[in-house]
Design an enzyme around this catalytic site. Sequence first.
Site, mmCIF file in Angstrom:
data_model
loop_
_atom_site.group_PDB
_atom_site.id
_atom_site.type_symbol
_atom_site.label_atom_id
_atom_site.label_comp_id
_atom_site.label_asym_id
_atom_site.label_seq_id
_atom_site.Cartn_x
_atom_site.Cartn_y
_atom_site.Cartn_z
ATOM 1 N N TYR A 193 0.829 -1.209 0.000
ATOM 2 C CA TYR A 193 0.000 0.000 0.000
ATOM 3 C C TYR A 193 0.856 1.247 0.000
ATOM 4 C CZ TYR A 193 -3.824 -3.047 0.058
ATOM 5 O OH TYR A 193 -4.704 -4.011 -0.340
ATOM 6 N N SER B 274 -6.158 11.041 -8.291
ATOM 7 C CA SER B 274 -7.212 11.918 -7.789
ATOM 8 C C SER B 274 -6.951 13.378 -8.138
ATOM 9 C CB SER B 274 -7.350 11.790 -6.273
ATOM 10 O OG SER B 274 -7.618 10.461 -5.933
ATOM 11 N N THR C 180 -11.410 0.261 -1.478
ATOM 12 C CA THR C 180 -10.797 0.364 -2.803
ATOM 13 C C THR C 180 -11.877 0.576 -3.855
ATOM 14 O OG1 THR C 180 -9.171 -1.201 -1.988
ATOM 15 C CG2 THR C 180 -9.095 -0.704 -4.322
ATOM 16 N N ARG D 195 5.637 -19.889 -10.192
ATOM 17 C CA ARG D 195 6.481 -18.720 -10.429
ATOM 18 C C ARG D 195 7.932 -19.073 -10.089
ATOM 19 N NH1 ARG D 195 5.354 -14.730 -5.268
ATOM 20 N NH2 ARG D 195 6.882 -13.451 -6.336
#
Lengths: 400, 536
Positions: free
Chosen positions: B263, B274, B334, B456
Site C-alpha cells: 500500500y 485523484s 478500494t 512462479r
Amino acid sequence: MNRTRRAWQCGAWRWMSRCGLLLLFSNSVFSNSALADWSAVNMPEGVTAISRDVYDLHMLIFYICVVIGILVFGAMILSMLMHRKSIGAKPASFHENTRLEIAWTIIPILILVAMAVPATSTLRSMYDASESDIDIEVRGYQWKWQYTYLADGSSNPAEDSDSTIQFMSVLRTPQDEIDNIASKGEHYLLDVDKPLVIPINKRIRFLITAQDVIHAFWVPAFAVKKDAVPGFIHEAWTVVDEPGIYRGQCAELCGKNHGFMPIVVQAVEQQEYDAWIVERREEAKIAYATFGREWTMDELLSKGEAVYTQNCVVCHQSDGKGLPPAFPALAGQGLAVGLLTEHADIVLHGKAGTAMQAFGVQLNAAELAAVITYERNAWGNDTGDSIQPKEVNALLSGSE
Amino acid sequence: MNAVIEGQHQADMEEHSHGPDKGIMRWVFTTNHKDIGTLYLWFSFLMFLTGGLLAFGIRAELFQPGLQIIQPELFNQIITMHGLIMVFGAVMPAFVGLANWLVPMMIGAPDMALPRMNNYSFWILPFAFSMLISTFFMEGGAPNYGWTFYAPLSTDYAPPSVTFFIFSIHLMGISSIMGSINIIVTILNMRAPGMTMMNMPLFVWTWLITAYLLILVMPVLAGVVTMMLMDVHFGTAFFNAGGGGDPVLFQHIFWFFGHPEVYIMILPAFGVVSAIIPTFARKRLFGYGSMVYATASIAFLSMIVWAHHMFTVGMPIAGELFFMYATMLIAVPTGVKIFNWVATMWEGSMTFETPMLFAIAFVILFAIGGFSGLMLAIVPADFQYHDTYFVVAHFHYVLVPGSIFAIMAAVYYWLPKWTGNMYDETLGKTHFWLSFIGVNVTFFPQHFVGLAGMPRRIPDYALQFADYNMISSCGAFLFGFSQLVFLFVLIKCIRGGKKATSQVWEGAHGLEWTLASPAPYHSFSAPPQDMTEAHG
C-alpha cells in the site's frame, strides 16, 4: 443437474473469455491451438470432490468480477464517449452524493458476504480432520521428493519394519532435453523416475515436511498445496475419484533447481495398489538383506554411478567438476581423493551451512557404499578404495 | 527537470531568493526540495531501467522452454534483484521524489521541514544500491532467494553476499524512515494559513498516510534482516527449527512489513490519479471526504492482512478465515475509490492528454489487479493460485499499470510546472499506447499460465505453457523499449518546447498551479492567501 450447470458454466466462460481476450489481443494470436484447449488458460477441475468445489468457487468469484468489471468499465467507457469536451460536453458541478456513496459501500459488502459463505464452507471441508486410510510422509529435499508409507493401508498389513516402503522421486527428464540438445518429450519437466502410487476412493493423508529449505507440495488435480517446512509437519488430505497420472511441481522457491522437482502421483484401483505394495515390500526386504553381504567392486561401481546420476549430478555435475564455489569439484581434488572416513562422513551427514545434504537419511546403506566407492574411483580419481554397505551401516549406527 | 536552473524569477513572488549553486556540488549539497525531488526522480528512473534490464533477462530465458541463455543459479539472482530494485529502487524513490517536488508547493510551504535530512535521505540511496548491485560480482553471486528472501534459503543456504544484502536493506530503511519523518513533519507543521487538513489535495493526504505506514513497517523490516544477520553470523536460530526457531516466523515478520509495503507503493498513486482525473474532466473530485476516509481505512486494513501471503503455510483454520475476511474487506474502500473516480469522470468535459490517458488506464488496469486480488483472497482458491504465475500477473497489474503508470501520469502532468515547457504531446501519447499494449500483452497471458499450473520463479517450464510465455516475452520487450520513448520525451521537454502557462492545464486546481512555470527555485517564501482552490 450438476452436469448441466457445469456445461453452462463452461459455455459462459468460453464466451466471456473470448470477448475479453479479443479486446486485448488480435485474432491471429488466438486462432491457434490455444482456443481449442481451455485447460491451457483455466484452472483444472481436478479429480476430487474438493478440487471441484475449489473450481466452482474460482469460477463463481470470476463471474462476479466479470459482471462488476462490465458495469464499472462500461460506465467509464460510456462516460468517455458521451462526456468529452470535443463534442461540446459541459461539466456538471456535483461532487458528492451521500446516498450513492452509502450504496456503493453497502452493496460491495453484501457481495463479499455472498463470496465468503461458500469460501468458508469449502475451507471447512478441506480442514476436515477425520481418520485416514493411508498415511504418507512427503519430505522435500533440494531438489527431489521422498515418500514414506507410514500406514500403507493395503489389504494385508506389513509384518515387520524392514519392509517399510520409502523412496526418492526424482526428475526423469534428461539434461539434454533441458539443454535443447534432444527434442523435448511430452511430459517435459513433469516426469519422475518413481511416482507416488495411491489407490482411488481411499482417504490419503499427506504429512508434509522438508529436510533443508521450504518447499511446497502441489498437485493441482487434487487442489492440494501445502508448504513443506523444515522442522514442522503439515497435513493435507485427498480422495481421488479417477485412476490416472496427476502431475504437479514444487511451488516454493527452494534454490537452484526449484523448477526441476516435479511431483507425479499415480492413482490406481485398489487391487493394483495392493499388488504394487507387495512388490515394493519385497524389494525393500531384498535390499535390506543385501546390506550384510560382501559387494564386489564392479557391483559397487555400477550401482554407484546410478546413484550419483540420480542424487549428486545436479550440483557436482556428471564430470565431477562441480560448479565452484557453491558446489565443489570431486574430480582429482578434495574429499573424494582424501581420507575415506572424512569423505564418508560428509556424504552421510552433510555439511552445515552448505547445500551438501545428509544422505545418510535419504539413501540406503548399499546406495551410500556404492556412491562413495564410485566417487573415489571415477573421473580418474582411481584411489582403488571401496566401502561395504555393512561398514556404512556401522558408521550410521555408531553416530547415533 | 533541471531547467529550474534558469528559473525566471517572478518579481511579485520572490523578494530575497537566490538561484542554485553551479556545477555538481549543487546536487551533492542541495537542501532544496525541488532539487532533491529531481534527484530522486532521476535515480528511480535509472533503477527502473536497471530492473527492466533484469526483466529482459527473465523474459528472454522464458521466451521458449529449455535453458537457453541464463542458467538456474543466475536466474534466481536475476528475479531476486529485479524485485528488490523495482520495489525499493524504482517505485518507492519515485513517489518520494514526487512528494519532495509537490508537497511543499501543494500546501504553500517554502520547502520541506528538514532540508538537510532530506539531502541525507536521498544520498544514502546510491550507496545502498551500489552495494546491492555489486553482489552480482561477488563470489557465490547476488542474492538468489527471491525478493521475499524466505529463511532458511536466505540464511543457512544463502550465498555469502547475504550480509551485503542485509546492510543495503538497512540503508534503504534508514532512507525511507528519514524521508517519511520529513514528509509527516512538513505536512503537519508547514501548511499555509487556511490550508486545513480537509483542504489538502489528496496527494498530500495519501502521502501523509503512506509516511505513517513507512514509519510503522520499515523498522520491522530492519528487525527481520537483523535477525537474519544474527542467524547467519552469530549462531542464533530465530528461523531454524533445529535450534528452536521457526522458518514461518520469518514470513510473519516479513509480511507484517510486506503487506503495508504494497500500500505504500499504491496510496500515493491514488493521490496522483485523484489530482489528474478532475483536471481533465474539468469537474471537482467526487467524494473528497470519502476518498480521505477510504485511504485511511485501506492503511488500517493493510496492517491486519499480512498472512494472506501465507495461506499455504499451515495456519489453523481460524487464522485462515480471519485473514481471508480482513483481506476481502479491503475491496470495500478500494471500490469506493474507483467508483469516485468514475463519478468524477461522469458528466465532466473530458479531454485526453497523456496524463489523463495514463490515469484512466490506471483505474481500469488497477481494477483488474484488484479483481485478481479478490480472487486470491479466497483461501480455498488461493491454494491453487498461490506461488503461480497468476500471482505474478496480479501483482504486476497493480504495480506496473498501477503504481508505475501513476508515476508516469504524474511526470507528464507536472512536467510543464517543473521545466516550464510543454512536453511533446504526440510522443507522449505514443509512449502511452506502446506501454499500454506492452503491459497487457506481457501480463494478461500470465493469468492463464498461472491458472493452468505454472509455478512462479522457475527458469524453465513444461511445454503446455510455451505459447503464452512467448507472447508474454514479446510484450515485455515492447514495454521495455517503449520506455526509451519516455526518456526521449523527458530530455526533449527539459531542453525546450512550447512555454507553459502558470496553470498549464485548463482544469487544474491547487496551489502549485498559482506558481509560475517553471516553479521558481524558492516558492512560497511568503505563504499564499487564497485557499479557495486548494484542492481539485
